[in-house]
Motif scaffolding. Structure first.
Motif, mmCIF file in Angstrom:
data_model
loop_
_atom_site.group_PDB
_atom_site.id
_atom_site.type_symbol
_atom_site.label_atom_id
_atom_site.label_comp_id
_atom_site.label_asym_id
_atom_site.label_seq_id
_atom_site.Cartn_x
_atom_site.Cartn_y
_atom_site.Cartn_z
ATOM 1 N N MET A 123 0.818 -1.218 0.000
ATOM 2 C CA MET A 123 0.000 0.000 0.000
ATOM 3 C C MET A 123 0.856 1.275 0.000
ATOM 4 O O MET A 123 0.323 2.377 0.073
ATOM 5 C CB MET A 123 -0.931 0.019 1.215
ATOM 6 N N ASN A 124 2.167 1.120 -0.038
ATOM 7 C CA ASN A 124 3.097 2.261 -0.032
ATOM 8 C C ASN A 124 2.913 3.178 1.167
ATOM 9 O O ASN A 124 3.052 4.393 1.057
ATOM 10 C CB ASN A 124 2.984 3.078 -1.328
ATOM 11 N N VAL A 125 2.576 2.595 2.286
ATOM 12 C CA VAL A 125 2.370 3.385 3.502
ATOM 13 C C VAL A 125 3.653 4.130 3.880
ATOM 14 O O VAL A 125 3.605 5.264 4.359
ATOM 15 C CB VAL A 125 1.876 2.484 4.666
ATOM 16 N N HIS A 126 4.789 3.523 3.605
ATOM 17 C CA HIS A 126 6.078 4.155 3.931
ATOM 18 C C HIS A 126 6.292 5.470 3.166
ATOM 19 O O HIS A 126 7.085 6.313 3.578
ATOM 20 C CB HIS A 126 7.235 3.189 3.654
ATOM 21 N N SER A 127 5.566 5.661 2.047
ATOM 22 C CA SER A 127 5.722 6.900 1.281
ATOM 23 C C SER A 127 4.899 8.056 1.855
ATOM 24 O O SER A 127 5.055 9.196 1.428
ATOM 25 C CB SER A 127 5.364 6.675 -0.189
ATOM 26 N N LEU A 128 4.020 7.773 2.800
ATOM 27 C CA LEU A 128 3.250 8.836 3.453
ATOM 28 C C LEU A 128 4.167 9.620 4.389
ATOM 29 O O LEU A 128 5.063 9.030 5.009
ATOM 30 C CB LEU A 128 2.091 8.248 4.263
ATOM 31 N N PRO A 129 3.976 10.911 4.531
ATOM 32 C CA PRO A 129 4.829 11.694 5.436
ATOM 33 C C PRO A 129 4.923 11.117 6.850
ATOM 34 O O PRO A 129 5.983 11.126 7.446
ATOM 35 C CB PRO A 129 4.163 13.075 5.442
ATOM 36 N N HIS A 130 3.820 10.575 7.374
ATOM 37 C CA HIS A 130 3.841 10.024 8.730
ATOM 38 C C HIS A 130 3.926 8.493 8.740
ATOM 39 O O HIS A 130 3.873 7.883 9.812
ATOM 40 C CB HIS A 130 2.605 10.485 9.516
ATOM 41 N N GLY A 131 4.017 7.890 7.559
ATOM 42 C CA GLY A 131 4.168 6.446 7.457
ATOM 43 C C GLY A 131 3.111 5.672 8.221
ATOM 44 O O GLY A 131 1.950 6.067 8.258
ATOM 45 N N HIS A 132 3.536 4.581 8.846
ATOM 46 C CA HIS A 132 2.576 3.769 9.614
ATOM 47 C C HIS A 132 2.488 4.212 11.076
ATOM 48 O O HIS A 132 1.720 3.663 11.840
ATOM 49 C CB HIS A 132 2.911 2.278 9.507
ATOM 50 N N HIS A 133 3.255 5.242 11.445
ATOM 51 C CA HIS A 133 3.235 5.753 12.829
ATOM 52 C C HIS A 133 2.214 6.879 12.969
ATOM 53 O O HIS A 133 2.534 7.989 13.376
ATOM 54 C CB HIS A 133 4.627 6.247 13.240
ATOM 55 N N GLN A 134 0.990 6.595 12.615
ATOM 56 C CA GLN A 134 -0.118 7.541 12.735
ATOM 57 C C GLN A 134 -1.387 6.713 12.878
ATOM 58 O O GLN A 134 -1.390 5.529 12.546
ATOM 59 C CB GLN A 134 -0.204 8.424 11.483
#
Length: 168
Positions: free
Chosen positions: A78-89
């Motif tokens: 899901m490319n969560v790592h590409s989000l500014p806050h990643g999976h830590h949100q």
């Protein structure tokens, strides 16, 4: 239930259902309190009608986690790592207007300024009614998220009453 009344299959089905119900009672429901320190970053609540910033779909929140609870493979796919806050949100379980269920990152959701009823087959499984601005959780969902309803009322009042003030 006696096996002879409804046959062996009926007996097994009934026995299995009773076993599942007992297991549910033993395990209990995970209660998520917004007031707990580990939930301090959760901004949205169950019952709120939201819009996905990137994909534009409308949805209603029926659950949340303080961080992404999916496995590494899902996060990678899901490319969560590409989000500014990643999976830590916080991540939210949402029922989407197209009939799907999704798990959305907090940074990808925003309040829907024109909330509308979400036509999803599972809405009745989690909510008792749509008020025109938000959904009222059923008793089971309210037990899991006991502090959310108060937050929903505050949010709805802040967002939609401010909108009415500017429209006048």
């Amino acid at each position: 239930m006696v096996p002879g009344q409804h046959g062996a299959v009926g007996y097994l089905v009934q026995h299995t259902l009773e076993h599942i119900e007992r297991k549910k009672e033993e395990v209990g429901v995970e209660v998520k309190l917004r007031s707990e320190e580990k939930h301090r970053d959760v901004c949205y609540s169950i019952g709120l009608v939201m819009k996905h910033k990137r994909y534009g779909y409308n949805c209603v929140i029926y659950g949340w986690d303080p961080t992404c609870m999916m496995g590494h493979e899902w996060i990678r796919n899901m490319n969560v790592h590409s989000l500014p806050h990643g999976h830590h949100q916080p991540f939210y379980n949402v029922l989407v207007e197209d009939g799907s269920c999704r798990y959305a990152a907090q940074e990808n959701l925003e309040y829907n300024v024109e909330p509308q009823e979400i036509s999803h087959p599972d809405v009745g499984r989690y909510f008792s009614e749509f008020t025109g601005t938000h959904y009222i959780p059923n008793a089971e969902l309210e037990i899991r998220y006991p502090e959310d309803l108060e937050f929903v009322y505050e949010t709805v009042q802040n967002i939609y009453s401010a909108k009415e003030d500017t429209a006048e």
